[in-house]
Write an enzyme that holds these catalytic residues in place. Structure first.
Site, PDB file in Angstrom:
ATOM      1  N   SER A 139       0.851  -1.191   0.000  1.00 43.27           N
ATOM      2  CA  SER A 139       0.000   0.000   0.000  1.00 43.27           C
ATOM      3  C   SER A 139       0.884   1.237   0.000  1.00 43.27           C
ATOM      4  CB  SER A 139      -0.866   0.005   1.260  1.00 43.27           C
ATOM      5  OG  SER A 139      -1.505   1.250   1.448  1.00 43.27           O
ATOM      6  N   TYR A 153      -1.797  -1.359  10.551  1.00 43.33           N
ATOM      7  CA  TYR A 153      -1.876  -1.450   9.092  1.00 43.33           C
ATOM      8  C   TYR A 153      -0.592  -0.906   8.452  1.00 43.33           C
ATOM      9  CZ  TYR A 153      -3.976  -1.197   4.422  1.00 43.33           C
ATOM     10  OH  TYR A 153      -4.256  -1.372   3.085  1.00 43.33           O
TER      11      TYR A 153
HETATM   12  N1  LIG Z   1      -8.788  -0.511  -0.800  1.00 42.70           N
HETATM   13  C1  LIG Z   1      -7.709   0.272  -0.787  1.00 42.70           C
HETATM   14  O1  LIG Z   1      -7.812   1.502  -0.897  1.00 42.70           O
HETATM   15  C2  LIG Z   1      -6.345  -0.336  -0.647  1.00 42.70           C
HETATM   16  C3  LIG Z   1      -5.229   0.495  -0.803  1.00 42.70           C
HETATM   17  C4  LIG Z   1      -3.960  -0.054  -0.680  1.00 42.70           C
HETATM   18  C5  LIG Z   1      -3.801  -1.400  -0.420  1.00 42.70           C
HETATM   19  N2  LIG Z   1      -4.902  -2.181  -0.271  1.00 42.70           N
HETATM   20  C6  LIG Z   1      -4.681  -3.600  -0.004  1.00 42.70           C
HETATM   21  O2  LIG Z   1      -5.267  -4.341  -1.050  1.00 42.70           O
HETATM   22  C7  LIG Z   1      -5.589  -5.648  -0.597  1.00 42.70           C
HETATM   23  C8  LIG Z   1      -7.008  -5.993  -1.021  1.00 42.70           C
HETATM   24  O3  LIG Z   1      -7.877  -5.062  -0.414  1.00 42.70           O
HETATM   25  P1  LIG Z   1      -9.310  -4.665  -1.019  1.00 42.70           P
HETATM   26  O4  LIG Z   1      -9.345  -3.192  -1.114  1.00 42.70           O
HETATM   27  O5  LIG Z   1      -9.630  -5.468  -2.221  1.00 42.70           O
HETATM   28  O6  LIG Z   1     -10.241  -5.054   0.221  1.00 42.70           O
HETATM   29  P2  LIG Z   1     -11.329  -6.218   0.357  1.00 42.70           P
HETATM   30  O7  LIG Z   1     -11.792  -6.198   1.779  1.00 42.70           O
HETATM   31  O8  LIG Z   1     -12.364  -6.038  -0.702  1.00 42.70           O
HETATM   32  O9  LIG Z   1     -10.508  -7.542   0.062  1.00 42.70           O
HETATM   33  C9  LIG Z   1      -9.698  -8.175   1.035  1.00 42.70           C
HETATM   34  C10 LIG Z   1     -10.024  -9.651   1.027  1.00 42.70           C
HETATM   35  O10 LIG Z   1      -9.101 -10.332   1.890  1.00 42.70           O
HETATM   36  C11 LIG Z   1      -9.841 -11.353   2.552  1.00 42.70           C
HETATM   37  N3  LIG Z   1      -9.142 -11.757   3.760  1.00 42.70           N
HETATM   38  C12 LIG Z   1      -8.965 -11.045   4.909  1.00 42.70           C
HETATM   39  N4  LIG Z   1      -8.298 -11.772   5.805  1.00 42.70           N
HETATM   40  C13 LIG Z   1      -8.024 -12.979   5.227  1.00 42.70           C
HETATM   41  C14 LIG Z   1      -7.365 -14.153   5.668  1.00 42.70           C
HETATM   42  N5  LIG Z   1      -6.820 -14.237   6.875  1.00 42.70           N
HETATM   43  N6  LIG Z   1      -7.273 -15.185   4.796  1.00 42.70           N
HETATM   44  C15 LIG Z   1      -7.823 -15.114   3.574  1.00 42.70           C
HETATM   45  N7  LIG Z   1      -8.475 -14.031   3.107  1.00 42.70           N
HETATM   46  C16 LIG Z   1      -8.582 -12.979   3.938  1.00 42.70           C
HETATM   47  C17 LIG Z   1     -11.196 -10.716   2.844  1.00 42.70           C
HETATM   48  O11 LIG Z   1     -12.172 -11.671   3.124  1.00 42.70           O
HETATM   49  C18 LIG Z   1     -11.440  -9.941   1.566  1.00 42.70           C
HETATM   50  O12 LIG Z   1     -12.166 -10.689   0.614  1.00 42.70           O
HETATM   51  C19 LIG Z   1      -5.373  -5.637   0.922  1.00 42.70           C
HETATM   52  O13 LIG Z   1      -4.128  -6.219   1.210  1.00 42.70           O
HETATM   53  C20 LIG Z   1      -5.325  -4.139   1.245  1.00 42.70           C
HETATM   54  O14 LIG Z   1      -4.572  -3.878   2.407  1.00 42.70           O
HETATM   55  C21 LIG Z   1      -6.167  -1.690  -0.393  1.00 42.70           C
END
Ligand SMILES: NC(=O)c1ccc[n+]([C@@H]2O[C@H](COP(=O)([O-])OP(=O)(O)OC[C@H]3O[C@@H](n4cnc5c(N)ncnc54)[C@H](O)[C@@H]3O)[C@@H](O)[C@H]2O)c1
Length: 253
Positions: A139, A153
């Site tokens: 991120s 985080y």
């Molecule tokens: N949304 C943003 O703005 C953003 C920005 C930077 C980084 N990220 C990163 O992107 C990645 C995906 O995030 P997203 O935005 O798609 O959110 P999201 O919540 O839609 O997707 C995350 C997924 O991870 C799954 N998950 C959580 N814990 C888990 C575990 N222990 N085992 C298996 N699955 C698990 C959840 O069930 C969910 O489906 C994450 O690592 C997040 O930190 C997101």
């Protein structure tokens, strides 16, 4: 379109916003994709949403070594090889001041992000073809302290870069590339939850603040992050390893 023709890919957090968007991009380019996520209806719905014979779901917790090994075992048994791992599952930690920060949330968040990425490398890499690609979703919070209120985080996202750098060095001899992708704010439920919680703590409208301060003046769409994941997964990036690949609308420039 065939950027991913015949590539066998595993995407964790595959039922979520960025994971599912990446899966759809991979499938459209000819890949076979296993989506890993926690057990529950969201995983089944994600598999259905892909509407492809080349996708399967696997329920697993990415921080559990046995479950991770079972997932990789299943994908190689079903499709005979493994080319790409996207270690993308994540939770949002908690927005809270340091003095109040819950220790259990700190531990859990480190476990999911850092241990999750480590286990993906530990158990996935030995099964991968030489020349494969591992992408870890870190991120913009992996390279700065944010607003100083999400210790877990921010620390976890920095730690993933450490996992990536060690793995990139260790696996380079086999031509396996390892990179992080570092998104800025994405217009999805995960990020909205963070912004609402952080905004309440700080008394600021974080969504508006970001839209004004991000040089591109907006949040990303999930498919814009998926495009960068596709680049790192495909043979377009065969000389790219060990990088912190920002997809942040210019936040860090
Ligand atoms: N949304 C943003 O703005 C953003 C920005 C930077 C980084 N990220 C990163 O992107 C990645 C995906 O995030 P997203 O935005 O798609 O959110 P999201 O919540 O839609 O997707 C995350 C997924 O991870 C799954 N998950 C959580 N814990 C888990 C575990 N222990 N085992 C298996 N699955 C698990 C959840 O069930 C969910 O489906 C994450 O690592 C997040 O930190 C997101």
């Amino acid at each position: 379109m065939s950027l991913m023709k015949d590539k066998v890919c595993v995407i964790s957090g595959g039922a979520g916003s960025i994971g599912l968007a990446s899966a759809k991009r991979f499938l459209a380019e000819g890949a076979r994709v296993m989506l890993i996520d926690l057990p529950g209806p969201a995983l089944d719905e994600a598999v259905k949403a892909c509407n492809s014979k080349d996708v399967m779901g696997f329920a697993a917790d990415v921080s559990d070594a046995n479950q991770v090994q079972a997932a990789f075992g299943k994908v190689t048994q079903a499709w005979g090889k493994l080319d790409v791992i996207v270690s993308n599952a994540g939770n949002a930690g908690r927005n809270s001041r340091i003095e109040d920060y819950p220790e259990d949330i700190f531990d859990l968040t480190l476990t999911i992000h850092a241990r999750g990425a480590f286990l993906a490398c530990k158990y996935g890499a030995p099964l991968m073809n030489d020349g494969g690609s591992i992408i870890i979703t870190s991120s913009v919070s992996g390279v700065r302290g944010g607003n100083g209120v999400n210790m877990a985080y921010v620390t976890a996202k920095h730690a993933q870069i450490g996992v990536m750098r060690v793995a990139a060095k260790a696996l380079a001899g086999r031509g396996i590339r390892v990179n992080t992708i570092n998104p800025g704010p994405v217009d999805n439920e995960f990020q909205t939850g963070i912004e609402v919680e952080m905004g309440a703590l700080l008394g600021v409208n974080i969504t508006e603040q970001l839209n004004q301060t991000v040089p591109l003046k907006r949040h990303a769409r999930p498919d814009e992050i998926a495009g960068a994941v596709l680049y790192l997964a495909s043979d377009l990036s065969t000389y790219v390893t060990g990088t912190v690949h920002m997809v942040d609308g210019g936040i860090m420039c």
